[in-house]
Write a protein that holds these residues in place. Structure first.
Motif, PDB file in Angstrom:
ATOM      1  N   PRO A 132      25.020 -69.534  33.653  1.00 15.13           N
ATOM      2  CA  PRO A 132      25.525 -68.232  33.218  1.00 15.13           C
ATOM      3  C   PRO A 132      26.568 -67.631  34.155  1.00 15.13           C
ATOM      4  CG  PRO A 132      23.160 -68.295  32.962  1.00 15.13           C
ATOM      5  CD  PRO A 132      23.552 -69.552  33.686  1.00 15.13           C
ATOM      6  N   ALA A 134      29.056 -68.910  35.538  1.00 13.11           N
ATOM      7  CA  ALA A 134      30.421 -69.379  35.351  1.00 13.11           C
ATOM      8  C   ALA A 134      31.078 -68.707  34.150  1.00 13.11           C
ATOM      9  CB  ALA A 134      30.431 -70.896  35.178  1.00 13.11           C
ATOM     10  N   VAL A 135      30.286 -68.014  33.348  1.00 11.74           N
ATOM     11  CA  VAL A 135      30.802 -67.457  32.113  1.00 11.74           C
ATOM     12  C   VAL A 135      31.099 -65.969  32.300  1.00 11.74           C
ATOM     13  CG1 VAL A 135      30.382 -67.324  29.651  1.00 11.74           C
ATOM     14  CG2 VAL A 135      29.203 -69.038  31.005  1.00 11.74           C
ATOM     15  N   SER A 136      32.167 -65.511  31.689  1.00  8.16           N
ATOM     16  CA  SER A 136      32.500 -64.094  31.828  1.00  8.16           C
ATOM     17  C   SER A 136      31.567 -63.261  30.960  1.00  8.16           C
ATOM     18  CB  SER A 136      33.945 -63.850  31.412  1.00  8.16           C
ATOM     19  OG  SER A 136      34.087 -63.976  30.021  1.00  8.16           O
ATOM     20  N   PHE A 138      32.257 -60.946  29.003  1.00  8.16           N
ATOM     21  CA  PHE A 138      32.793 -60.798  27.663  1.00  8.16           C
ATOM     22  C   PHE A 138      32.423 -61.985  26.777  1.00  8.16           C
ATOM     23  CE2 PHE A 138      36.262 -61.729  24.701  1.00  8.16           C
ATOM     24  CZ  PHE A 138      36.228 -60.583  23.942  1.00  8.16           C
ATOM     25  N   LEU A 139      32.573 -63.191  27.320  1.00  7.80           N
ATOM     26  CA  LEU A 139      32.242 -64.383  26.536  1.00  7.80           C
ATOM     27  C   LEU A 139      30.748 -64.446  26.226  1.00  7.80           C
ATOM     28  CD1 LEU A 139      34.092 -67.639  27.546  1.00  7.80           C
ATOM     29  CD2 LEU A 139      33.883 -66.552  25.322  1.00  7.80           C
ATOM     30  N   MET A 142      30.158 -62.447  23.395  1.00  7.51           N
ATOM     31  CA  MET A 142      30.559 -63.122  22.159  1.00  7.51           C
ATOM     32  C   MET A 142      29.527 -64.169  21.740  1.00  7.51           C
ATOM     33  SD  MET A 142      33.157 -61.546  21.276  1.00  7.51           S
ATOM     34  CE  MET A 142      33.461 -62.460  19.786  1.00  7.51           C
ATOM     35  N   LEU A 143      29.035 -64.968  22.689  1.00  9.93           N
ATOM     36  CA  LEU A 143      28.017 -65.971  22.364  1.00  9.93           C
ATOM     37  C   LEU A 143      26.808 -65.312  21.709  1.00  9.93           C
ATOM     38  CD1 LEU A 143      27.693 -68.349  25.490  1.00  9.93           C
ATOM     39  CD2 LEU A 143      29.382 -68.370  23.700  1.00  9.93           C
ATOM     40  N   ARG A 145      26.651 -62.335  20.361  1.00 10.14           N
ATOM     41  CA  ARG A 145      26.996 -61.676  19.105  1.00 10.14           C
ATOM     42  C   ARG A 145      26.883 -62.667  17.949  1.00 10.14           C
ATOM     43  NH1 ARG A 145      32.302 -57.971  18.173  1.00 10.14           N
ATOM     44  NH2 ARG A 145      32.067 -57.611  15.937  1.00 10.14           N
ATOM     45  N   ASP A 252      31.026 -55.204  29.890  1.00  9.99           N
ATOM     46  CA  ASP A 252      31.616 -56.341  29.170  1.00  9.99           C
ATOM     47  C   ASP A 252      30.772 -56.831  27.990  1.00  9.99           C
ATOM     48  OD1 ASP A 252      32.347 -56.045  31.912  1.00  9.99           O
ATOM     49  OD2 ASP A 252      33.569 -57.839  31.733  1.00  9.99           O
ATOM     50  N   TRP A 255      30.657 -54.342  25.224  1.00 11.93           N
ATOM     51  CA  TRP A 255      31.982 -54.258  24.618  1.00 11.93           C
ATOM     52  C   TRP A 255      32.183 -55.392  23.609  1.00 11.93           C
ATOM     53  CZ3 TRP A 255      35.095 -50.389  24.421  1.00 11.93           C
ATOM     54  CH2 TRP A 255      36.434 -50.584  24.037  1.00 11.93           C
ATOM     55  N   ALA A 256      31.755 -56.572  23.980  1.00 11.42           N
ATOM     56  CA  ALA A 256      31.948 -57.730  23.098  1.00 11.42           C
ATOM     57  C   ALA A 256      30.942 -57.748  21.950  1.00 11.42           C
ATOM     58  CB  ALA A 256      31.843 -59.025  23.906  1.00 11.42           C
TER      59      ALA A 256
ATOM     60  N   ILE B  31      27.006 -72.880  21.068  1.00  8.09           N
ATOM     61  CA  ILE B  31      28.435 -72.610  20.893  1.00  8.09           C
ATOM     62  C   ILE B  31      29.189 -73.944  20.747  1.00  8.09           C
ATOM     63  CG2 ILE B  31      29.444 -72.544  23.232  1.00  8.09           C
ATOM     64  CD1 ILE B  31      29.670 -69.697  20.767  1.00  8.09           C
ATOM     65  N   VAL B 206      37.539 -67.928  39.540  1.00  4.57           N
ATOM     66  CA  VAL B 206      36.726 -67.701  38.345  1.00  4.57           C
ATOM     67  C   VAL B 206      36.781 -66.226  37.929  1.00  4.57           C
ATOM     68  CG1 VAL B 206      34.371 -67.750  37.438  1.00  4.57           C
ATOM     69  CG2 VAL B 206      35.247 -69.667  38.751  1.00  4.57           C
ATOM     70  N   ASN B 210      38.264 -65.029  34.354  1.00  6.81           N
ATOM     71  CA  ASN B 210      37.405 -64.325  33.406  1.00  6.81           C
ATOM     72  C   ASN B 210      37.775 -62.861  33.188  1.00  6.81           C
ATOM     73  OD1 ASN B 210      35.800 -66.521  32.852  1.00  6.81           O
ATOM     74  ND2 ASN B 210      34.286 -66.045  34.424  1.00  6.81           N
ATOM     75  N   LEU B 212      38.817 -59.304  32.156  1.00  7.75           N
ATOM     76  CA  LEU B 212      39.172 -58.863  30.814  1.00  7.75           C
ATOM     77  C   LEU B 212      39.916 -57.535  30.752  1.00  7.75           C
ATOM     78  CD1 LEU B 212      38.856 -58.975  27.678  1.00  7.75           C
ATOM     79  CD2 LEU B 212      36.694 -57.787  28.008  1.00  7.75           C
ATOM     80  N   PHE B 213      39.341 -56.466  31.300  1.00 10.04           N
ATOM     81  CA  PHE B 213      39.849 -55.137  30.975  1.00 10.04           C
ATOM     82  C   PHE B 213      41.231 -54.857  31.549  1.00 10.04           C
ATOM     83  CE2 PHE B 213      35.262 -54.630  30.371  1.00 10.04           C
ATOM     84  CZ  PHE B 213      35.300 -54.214  29.055  1.00 10.04           C
ATOM     85  N   ILE B 235      38.287 -60.389  18.336  1.00  9.93           N
ATOM     86  CA  ILE B 235      37.251 -59.506  17.789  1.00  9.93           C
ATOM     87  C   ILE B 235      37.829 -58.217  17.239  1.00  9.93           C
ATOM     88  CG2 ILE B 235      35.304 -60.330  19.155  1.00  9.93           C
ATOM     89  CD1 ILE B 235      35.644 -57.785  20.875  1.00  9.93           C
ATOM     90  N   TRP B 242      34.416 -67.426  13.539  1.00 11.01           N
ATOM     91  CA  TRP B 242      33.505 -67.922  14.581  1.00 11.01           C
ATOM     92  C   TRP B 242      33.779 -69.374  14.953  1.00 11.01           C
ATOM     93  CZ3 TRP B 242      31.309 -64.865  17.747  1.00 11.01           C
ATOM     94  CH2 TRP B 242      30.965 -63.560  17.345  1.00 11.01           C
ATOM     95  N   THR B 256      35.522 -73.634  34.293  1.00  8.97           N
ATOM     96  CA  THR B 256      34.750 -72.930  35.311  1.00  8.97           C
ATOM     97  C   THR B 256      33.410 -73.622  35.551  1.00  8.97           C
ATOM     98  OG1 THR B 256      33.913 -71.456  33.602  1.00  8.97           O
ATOM     99  CG2 THR B 256      35.766 -70.682  34.870  1.00  8.97           C
ATOM    100  N   PHE B 260      32.132 -74.862  39.104  1.00  7.90           N
ATOM    101  CA  PHE B 260      30.884 -74.326  39.643  1.00  7.90           C
ATOM    102  C   PHE B 260      29.880 -75.421  39.943  1.00  7.90           C
ATOM    103  CE2 PHE B 260      29.941 -69.643  39.545  1.00  7.90           C
ATOM    104  CZ  PHE B 260      31.257 -69.269  39.680  1.00  7.90           C
TER     105      PHE B 260
END
Lengths: 314, 278
Positions: A132, A134-136, A138-139, A142-143, A145, A252, A255-256, B31, B206, B210, B212-213, B235, B242, B256, B260
């Motif tokens: 987890p 490594a993931v932003s 926001f992403l 999305m996952l 969501r 984040d 928001w997503a 995913i 990283v 990543n 965003l804002f 979105i 999707w 990433t 990592f």
């Protein structure tokens, strides 16, 4: 027994390695030159906008109409407090922080305890559990969501297969469910962090202490509360504080996943701040920002006062 | 160790660890599966837990129907440059903060720590206005400059922790031999601290990859967008596709993830040593 450092605990790192030095004028210039780039960057791109943002909090500053940017005193703050949504947002923020933090700590702690003892593939296991990070945010939003999608989401599908629910839950369409979903996502994200921090702290507790406890006949639970917990309490306390601040400021995922919806019912303070920033009302957004800063500083001060005595003689 | 695990303890441990692993990995698995389904089959019930037939249509569409390749290159460029510069700058400031006692040192540290606690969003509006004045809105240079600034504080704190683990006799010896402070730093200390520096660099990379804002606020043209900005665009349209979203997510996460996997040990060291010490 609290304040004293138990014998056999590892010495504080780096104390014996070197003393911090004093220096002459020539060295001072070199050091100044070393510090300058960092200071300039942080000054221009972080502190300047932050400070000029703070004064906007007391002005009528709306990007859509900049003809009148007069000082309005506490006007922006009052407008916020009088906003009927403000109560919901504050409540959501508390639910978001507490609801995410407690399971993160508990599961993270359990995970760390289990990982403490070496076993086959532990290294590989840790690398997987690390994912987890490594993931932003926001992403991740999305996952989740997609997984919480009412019609084609895998969460509903699994829950129905197991027989917990009969009909699909409209997860992100109803405020209560939506709050649950975003908190689940955040718990998923944060457990690893705690596991790793707590594991590092656990590994710094020396084996002799456990051996001594075992010789004295202490059982597992007793050992946990009398040795493990006190030994890592300082690290644990600070980690939790940093994490509370961080979750508080972490929009984040929300928001997503929901964008604050449905009908603005899942906004926390920071997502709401982004919303009004995007609407152009910099004055109110800054006022909200200042409220956040002062709340967090007050909180941190109280928290540290409550935690500090335990590390009295460092 | 002293006591052997009982069978019960062992079983519960395996069950707990297994559950944690499954729950952690499942979103990634899901995913990937979604991204490999043919676009039409994503929205059909019952759900398939493995695609009936593998399809790369979502991935192909990403590069032919949108500029995803451009976004990826932009992200790569911005993150690499910002992370490199931020690491170099932080190396210098961390060195000073780790090695020398001077009045105001506590304040500098506090100023760095404070940036980690204040929601960056308070600065979003004013930052946008400032960047407009500098003519740096919708510019990769502008984004890089801002990213450098947001990376420096934490990177400095992290590197400071690594410096404190290196005895200062090292660079003193080099300086007695006639090295300047700067070359002593780079020739003697940097090689010793390489794992820590690599961890800091990766952490910066990283974070920038990543972020965003800030990028959503500052970038708007297609040729300058980074991946997160593009995903956020996905979105804002009412119906989310999707299939392409999943493919894009996989392409974003994989780099990433690979980094990592190699560096997780150092990053953990850096975070736990540098950050908690404060």
């Amino acid at each position: 027994m609290r304040g004293s450092k138990p014998a056999g605990a590892p010495p504080a790192p780096h104390t014996n390695y070197h003393r911090k030095k004093r220096f002459n004028a020539r060295t001072a210039l070199t050091l100044l030159a070393f510090m300058a780039p960092a200071a300039i960057f942080v000054g221009i791109f972080t502190y300047y906008p932050m400070i000029s943002g703070s004064q906007m909090a007391f002005r009528n500053w709306n990007l859509n109409d900049l003809s009148d940017t007069s000082w309005v005193g506490w006007g922006n703050f009052i407008a916020l407090f009088e906003n009927p949504e403000f109560g919901t947002i504050v409540r959501n923020t508390v639910v978001w922080v507490v609801g995410s933090l407690v399971p993160q700590v508990v599961i993270g702690f359990a995970l760390a305890l289990f990982l403490k003892r070496k076993f086959k593939f532990r290294g590989a296991y840790q690398a997987f559990i690390f994912f987890p990070w490594a993931v932003s945010g926001f992403l991740i939003g999305m996952l989740f969501r997609w997984m919480f999608n009412a019609e084609f989401g895998v969460v509903n599908d699994l829950l129905m297969k197991v027989g917990i629910i009969d009909t699909p839950i409209p997860w992100l369409a109803e405020p209560g469910f939506a709050m649950t979903a975003i908190i689940v996502a955040n718990i998923w994200y944060g457990v690893t962090f705690f596991a790793i921090m707590i594991l590092a702290a656990l590994q710094s507790v020396s084996d002799e202490m456990y051996e001594a406890a075992a010789i004295d006949g202490a059982g597992k639970i007793r050992t946990f509360f009398s040795i493990t917990l006190p030994a890592i309490s300082v690290t644990l306390g600070l980690t939790i504080l940093l994490r509370i601040i961080w979750i508080f400021n972490f929009p984040d995922i929300i928001w997503a996943m929901t964008g604050g919806g449905p009908a603005d019912q899942t906004h926390i303070i920071t997502t709401y701040m982004i919303k009004i920033t995007q609407e152009g009302d910099y004055g109110q957004a800054s006022a909200l920002g200042l409220i956040v800063v002062f709340t967090l500083m007050l909180f941190a001060a109280f928290y540290l006062m409550a935690v500090r005595p335990r590390k009295a003689n460092r | 160790m002293i006591n052997k695990e009982t069978a019960l303890a062992r079983t519960s441990k395996i069950i707990f660890l297994g559950l944690c692993l499954i729950v952690t990995i499942f979103p990634l698995y899901w995913i990937v599966v979604t991204s490999l389904k043919a676009p039409g089959t994503i929205y059909s019930l019952p759900l398939d837990y493995w695609p009936k037939e593998l399809s790369f249509e979502n991935y192909i569409g990403l590069f032919t129907k949108s500029d995803f390749g451009v976004y990826m290159l932009n992200s790569l460029l911005v993150a690499t440059v910002a992370a490199t510069v931020a690491t170099l700058i932080s190396l210098l400031s961390a060195y000073v903060l780790a090695r020398f006692q001077f009045s105001g040192r506590g304040w500098v540290l506090a100023a760095f720590l404070l940036t980690q606690m204040i929601p960056g969003f308070i600065a979003l509006g004013p930052l946008y206005m400032m960047m407009t004045n500098f003519n740096l809105v919708d510019s990769k240079t502008g984004l890089i400059l801002v990213y450098i600034a947001i990376c420096i504080p934490f990177c400095t704190i992290m590197l400071r922790g690594f410096f404190e683990n290196v005895p200062d006799a090292l660079e003193e010896a080099a300086m007695i031999d006639g090295c300047s402070r700067l070359s002593a730093l780079f020739r003697v200390l940097v090689p010793v601290m390489m794992p820590g520096i690599a961890a800091s660099f990766i952490f910066n990379f990283v974070n920038c990859w990543n972020e965003l804002f800030l990028s959503v606020t500052l970038m708007n043209s297609d040729e300058n967008k980074t991946i997160p900005t593009a995903l956020a665009g996905f979105i804002s349209s009412f119906n989310i596709d999707w299939g392409s979203m999943s493919a894009a997510a996989v392409l974003t996460v994989v780099p990433t993830l690979v980094i990592f996997a190699f560096a997780s040990k150092f990053i953990v060291q850096g975070l736990t040593a540098g950050a908690v010490k404060g």
